[in-house]
Scaffold this motif. Structure first.
Motif, short mmCIF file in Angstrom:
data_model
loop_
_atom_site.label_atom_id
_atom_site.label_comp_id
_atom_site.label_asym_id
_atom_site.label_seq_id
_atom_site.Cartn_x
_atom_site.Cartn_y
_atom_site.Cartn_z
N CYS A 24 0.85 -1.20 0.00
CA CYS A 24 0.00 0.00 0.00
C CYS A 24 0.88 1.24 0.00
O CYS A 24 1.90 1.28 0.68
N ASN B 73 -0.56 4.36 0.63
CA ASN B 73 -1.37 5.45 1.19
C ASN B 73 -0.85 6.04 2.49
O ASN B 73 -1.12 7.21 2.78
N PHE B 74 -0.16 5.28 3.27
CA PHE B 74 0.39 5.78 4.53
C PHE B 74 -0.63 6.54 5.38
O PHE B 74 -0.37 7.67 5.81
N CYS B 75 -1.79 5.95 5.60
CA CYS B 75 -2.73 6.54 6.56
C CYS B 75 -1.96 6.64 7.88
O CYS B 75 -1.15 5.75 8.21
N TYR C 102 -2.36 6.18 10.95
CA TYR C 102 -2.46 5.20 12.04
C TYR C 102 -1.99 3.81 11.62
O TYR C 102 -1.93 2.91 12.44
N CYS C 103 -1.67 3.62 10.34
CA CYS C 103 -1.59 2.27 9.79
C CYS C 103 -0.15 1.80 9.57
O CYS C 103 0.67 2.49 8.96
N VAL D 171 0.55 -1.00 7.87
CA VAL D 171 0.62 -1.89 6.70
C VAL D 171 1.67 -1.49 5.65
O VAL D 171 2.40 -2.37 5.16
N PRO D 172 1.80 -0.20 5.30
CA PRO D 172 2.84 0.12 4.30
C PRO D 172 4.25 -0.29 4.75
O PRO D 172 5.13 -0.49 3.93
N GLN E 144 -4.72 -4.38 -0.69
CA GLN E 144 -4.99 -3.38 0.36
C GLN E 144 -5.85 -2.27 -0.19
O GLN E 144 -6.61 -1.65 0.52
N HIS F 227 -10.57 1.65 -1.47
CA HIS F 227 -10.33 2.89 -0.71
C HIS F 227 -11.34 3.94 -1.18
O HIS F 227 -11.47 4.16 -2.38
N ARG G 290 -6.59 10.38 5.22
CA ARG G 290 -7.42 9.47 4.43
C ARG G 290 -7.72 10.00 3.03
O ARG G 290 -8.13 9.24 2.16
S1 SF4 Z 1 -5.47 1.82 6.19
FE1 SF4 Z 1 -5.50 0.75 4.24
S2 SF4 Z 1 -5.16 2.39 2.73
FE2 SF4 Z 1 -4.50 3.22 4.71
S3 SF4 Z 1 -2.28 2.74 4.81
FE3 SF4 Z 1 -3.39 1.06 5.84
S4 SF4 Z 1 -3.64 -0.48 4.22
FE4 SF4 Z 1 -3.14 1.44 3.20
#
Ligand code: SF4
Length: 424
Positions: free
Chosen positions: A143, A145-147, A149-150, A152-153, A187, A222, A261
């Protein structure tokens, strides 16, 4: 040789565990239910919330204690970012991009070490499957996007779209083995792109042409990238199911900005309502975070308003959890745990009432169900309707796995439906 596997986390992790199982099966390993009977113990970890990460450490300790002779593998998102810590607890640490290492482990039982890469070496590789009726298919990894709080990236890296030919070949192989439904995973599936002229909707149109396949699902979309074109594809493609998972996370514009977001409450609502308008019989589900740093009661009420306006069939709501490496972890005004819990309980009660109303509306209707097999909770078969709601079947006669049946809904339960196949 025998293996035991435990999986924490999302559908991406479920698919990764399935890859591991299939590789080991191909090499004549046997899966066991009891970790005490295993030669190899694998734990696939989730890093999205602190609680899930802590579960990994306690689970590894427990498994090591009950079976000290087994070789222990820590894999998944925590392994990708915390391998320095895990290498002292596990014999093998495998990141999210090095699952192909299981081909070596399956053959060379003495293999130990840490296997972490930033990027996958071959994203188009077709990993084997164990699933039959419904199967997960990765269409992209990572991903961008680098939200705020996240994590995942950091755990899954930057976006890479798989080549459409590899995806279609994988689905054809699944169809040959009896798969009826594919769940396309990414994602942020809307970012899938092979070229400027070949994007996610083009892929959906191509998959829809495949003979033998009955249903297509996808997750996750998204909101900033969800388009009318995709809503129209959901309406028009006969195999594409009428279900959309569109996480809104917060209804407050201020919080959405802090979350990075990329949309406002109004923009989210206009897309969700556009989908409701175009896909008349469609269902919509979402993810929500309560208690993001500095979230006030006023901000929270905006979230409540979105829930009431869209009336999601289901929502998955969580208390904000501080994650290392993310921007939000260092933000001021972290919300008190007790307050987060109060907001979460309020939201979940509200959602339970909406879900009940939505499920009740199915009573007496006839809907199409793909029979997936023995129900986990009920005595008998179960499957899901096109709107992704679990339907438990009352009778077993004339029902086989993989069958698409017209089912008359007799009762709404708390989270699922009960019905009987038409004519029974
Ligand atoms: S919330 Fe979803 S879109 Fe945002 S960084 Fe995490 S995986 Fe990516």
């Amino acid at each position: 040789m025998r293996f035991y596997i435990k999986t924490f986390g999302c559908q991406m992790n479920e698919r990764d565990s399935e890859k591991v199982e299939a590789i080991l099966f191909e090499n004549n390993w046997q899966q066991v239910e009891n970790p005490e009977d295993a030669d190899l113990i694998i734990v696939n970890s989730c890093a999205v919330r602190e609680k899930a990460e802590n579960k990994l450490y306690s689970e590894l300790g427990r498994l090591k204690f009950i079976n000290p002779k087994a070789k222990i593998v820590a894999m998944g998102c925590v392994a990708q970012i915390n391998y320095e810590k895990l290498k002292h607890i596990a014999d093998i640490v495998i990141g999210t991009n090095t699952i192909d290492r299981f081909y070596d482990i399956a053959r060379d039982k003495s293999k130990n070490g840490v296997f972490i890469l930033d990027k996958m070496t071959d994203p188009d590789h077709i990993f084997p499957h164990t699933s039959r009726i419904s199967a997960f298919v990765d269409i992209m990894y990572g991903c961008n996007n680098f939200c705020s709080y996240c994590i995942v990236p950091y755990t899954r890296g930057r976006e890479i779209s798989r080549n459409k030919d590899a995806i279609i070949e994988e689905i054809k192989q699944l169809i040959d083995k009896g798969t009826k439904e594919v769940m396309l995973l990414g994602q942020n599936v809307n970012s899938f792109e092979n070229s400027k002229n070949y994007r996610f909707v083009d892929l959906l149109y191509d998959i829809n042409k495949l003979d033998g396949l009955k249903r297509i699902r996808f997750t996750t979309s998204h909101p900033k990238d969800f388009s009318k074109e995709l809503a129209l594809a959901i309406r028009d493609l006969d195999k594409l199911c009428e279900h959309l998972h569109l996480p809104f996370q917060s209804g407050s514009d201020r919080i959405l900005k802090l979350m990075k977001r990329g949309y406002t409450k109004e923009q989210y609502l206009s897309k969700a309502l556009m989908y409701r308008e175009i896909v008349k019989e469609g269902s919509i589900t979402t993810d929500i975070i309560v208690g993001f740093p500095s979230e006030t009661q006023q901000d929270f009420l905006q979230t409540v308003e979105v829930l009431k306006t869209v009336e999601f069939e289901t929502s998955f709501s969580f208390k904000y959890s501080k994650r290392p490496l993310t921007r939000a972890a260092n933000m001021d005004n972290q919300v008190d745990e007790e307050e987060k819990l109060k907001r979460l309980n309020y939201l979940q009660k509200l959602q339970a009432d909406i879900t009940q109303k939505k499920l009740k509306a199915y009573e007496g209707k006839t809907i199409e169900v793909l029979v997936e097999g023995q129900s986990k909770k009920h005595n008998g078969f179960s499957g899901r309707c096109r709107q992704n709601i679990v339907v438990n079947l009352e009778f077993r006669d004339n029902i086989t796995e993989g069958k698409i049946a017209n089912v008359v809904i007799t009762k709404a339960l708390k989270h699922s439906l009960v019905g009987k196949v038409q004519g029974q």
